[in-house]
Write an enzyme that holds these catalytic residues in place. Structure first.
Site, PDB file in Angstrom:
ATOM      1  N   GLN A  15       0.833  -1.208   0.000  1.00 38.48           N
ATOM      2  CA  GLN A  15       0.000   0.000   0.000  1.00 38.48           C
ATOM      3  C   GLN A  15       0.871   1.262   0.000  1.00 38.48           C
ATOM      4  OE1 GLN A  15      -2.891   0.549  -0.747  1.00 38.48           O
ATOM      5  NE2 GLN A  15      -4.370  -0.923   0.044  1.00 38.48           N
ATOM      6  N   SER A  16       2.052   1.131  -0.565  1.00 39.92           N
ATOM      7  CA  SER A  16       3.009   2.237  -0.567  1.00 39.92           C
ATOM      8  C   SER A  16       2.549   3.413  -1.427  1.00 39.92           C
ATOM      9  CB  SER A  16       4.347   1.711  -1.081  1.00 39.92           C
ATOM     10  OG  SER A  16       5.173   2.760  -1.515  1.00 39.92           O
ATOM     11  N   ASN A  17       2.751   4.641  -0.913  1.00 39.85           N
ATOM     12  CA  ASN A  17       2.488   5.838  -1.711  1.00 39.85           C
ATOM     13  C   ASN A  17       3.430   5.896  -2.911  1.00 39.85           C
ATOM     14  OD1 ASN A  17       0.503   6.833   0.068  1.00 39.85           O
ATOM     15  ND2 ASN A  17       2.045   7.787   1.362  1.00 39.85           N
ATOM     16  N   ALA A  18       4.690   5.470  -2.695  1.00 42.99           N
ATOM     17  CA  ALA A  18       5.677   5.499  -3.779  1.00 42.99           C
ATOM     18  C   ALA A  18       5.268   4.558  -4.907  1.00 42.99           C
ATOM     19  CB  ALA A  18       7.056   5.125  -3.244  1.00 42.99           C
ATOM     20  N   MET A  19       4.720   3.409  -4.554  1.00 42.79           N
ATOM     21  CA  MET A  19       4.255   2.443  -5.554  1.00 42.79           C
ATOM     22  C   MET A  19       3.236   3.097  -6.491  1.00 42.79           C
ATOM     23  SD  MET A  19       1.940  -0.962  -4.845  1.00 42.79           S
ATOM     24  CE  MET A  19       0.646   0.094  -4.146  1.00 42.79           C
TER      25      MET A  19
END
Length: 305
Positions: free
Chosen positions: A61-65
């Site tokens: 659930q990464s923002n960077a992803m």
């Protein structure tokens, strides 16, 4: 950046009857905002004709992803993202950053399935977890320039800046850029003072964050000052205090903040009155609001009252 809202606006807010300035990096672009827009600015602005695929890794659930999935879509690249684990519930009910990244064409892989395909290295851009790499300095320097320009317009002699940290990349390069730009200007224009950057560790502890700083910059004069709370904080765990301050922030400012980093950031900043009572203080809103789609229901279930 075409169709990007730069410089991002700065507004005055009151939190717990205390005055702050808020840098709205969450408004840079609806799909590509916050500190990730700054970190990945280099890749967006520069022509990289050899790149056909972007590869990175981190949490599901990464923002960077999500931001990388947007970048890859904009550039016409394939995007592979590696994770250690994907919860069964998330697989069956995609939501938040994970769902949005899949919709942008992300191919999500498990590390156990083989990791990187190094034979594709010539045409592949590898991006470290959270964007922790030297290219991030390119876009973060623009952030530093925006802050200094605003500081001059407002006739503010001394300024403190605060932002919470994951890898610490944004805080580090912001402090370094501000220091270098201000040092140059101090030598030409007396009276222009340095801007001090403060941060807090959200993923690990202070020791972890110092190591992250040192991996990118050995000279400690460019390192931000780290603030902490007495109570240990575990990344991703639900804390009543975090939910309460998040609700208060929305009620008192009318601004929605990220549920993963900002509550700890604001709790830490408010606990250190020596920062915001001595100088005007600017808090940087780094976006990440898509993650609230998965975090908020968890908080609402746990703390219904």
């Amino acid at each position: 950046m075409n169709h990007f809202f730069l410089p991002s606006p700065i507004q005055s807010i009151t939190v717990e009857n205390k005055h702050f300035y808020l840098k709205r990096d969450d408004l840079i672009h609806p799909d590509f905002s916050g500190n990730k827009a700054r970190k990945f600015h280099y890749f967006l602005q520069n022509n990289l004709p050899h790149v056909q695929k972007a590869v990175s890794y981190g949490s599901s659930q990464s923002n960077a992803m999500y931001s990388l999935s947007v970048l890859a879509k904009m550039k016409g690249w394939e995007f592979e993202y590696f994770v250690d684990h994907i919860a069964d519930y998330l697989k069956e009910n995609p939501h938040g950053n994970y769902k949005a990244a899949l919709n942008n064409g992300m191919q999500c892989r498990l590390m156990e399935d083989g990791g990187w395909k190094m034979e594709d290295e010539e045409n592949t851009l590898f991006i470290a977890e959270g964007g922790r790499q030297k290219e991030a300095a390119f876009g973060i320097r623009l952030l530093a320039e925006e802050i200094i320009e605003w500081q001059k317009e407002q006739h503010i002699d001394e300024l403190n800046v605060f932002l919470p940290s994951g890898t610490g990349t944004t805080a580090l390069y912001l402090q370094k850029s501000l220091s270098i730009i201000n040092h140059h200007e101090v030598s030409q224009e007396r009276g222009q003072s340095l801007i001090q950057v403060f941060t807090c560790p959200c993923v690990g502890d202070s020791t972890y964050l110092k190591k992250q700083f040192s991996m990118l910059e050995e000279d400690e004069k460019y390192h931000p000052r780290i603030l902490t709370l007495d109570k240990k904080h575990h990344f991703g765990k639900l804390y009543r205090e975090n939910y309460e301050i998040w609700l208060k922030l929305q009620q008192q400012t009318g601004v929605e903040f990220d549920l993963l980093y900002d509550p700890l950031g604001w709790r830490t900043l408010l606990a250190h009155s020596e920062v915001y009572t001595t100088k005007p203080t600017l808090y940087i809103h780094q976006g990440g609001l898509l993650g609230n789609e998965s975090m908020l229901p968890r908080y609402e279930r746990k703390y219904r009252k």
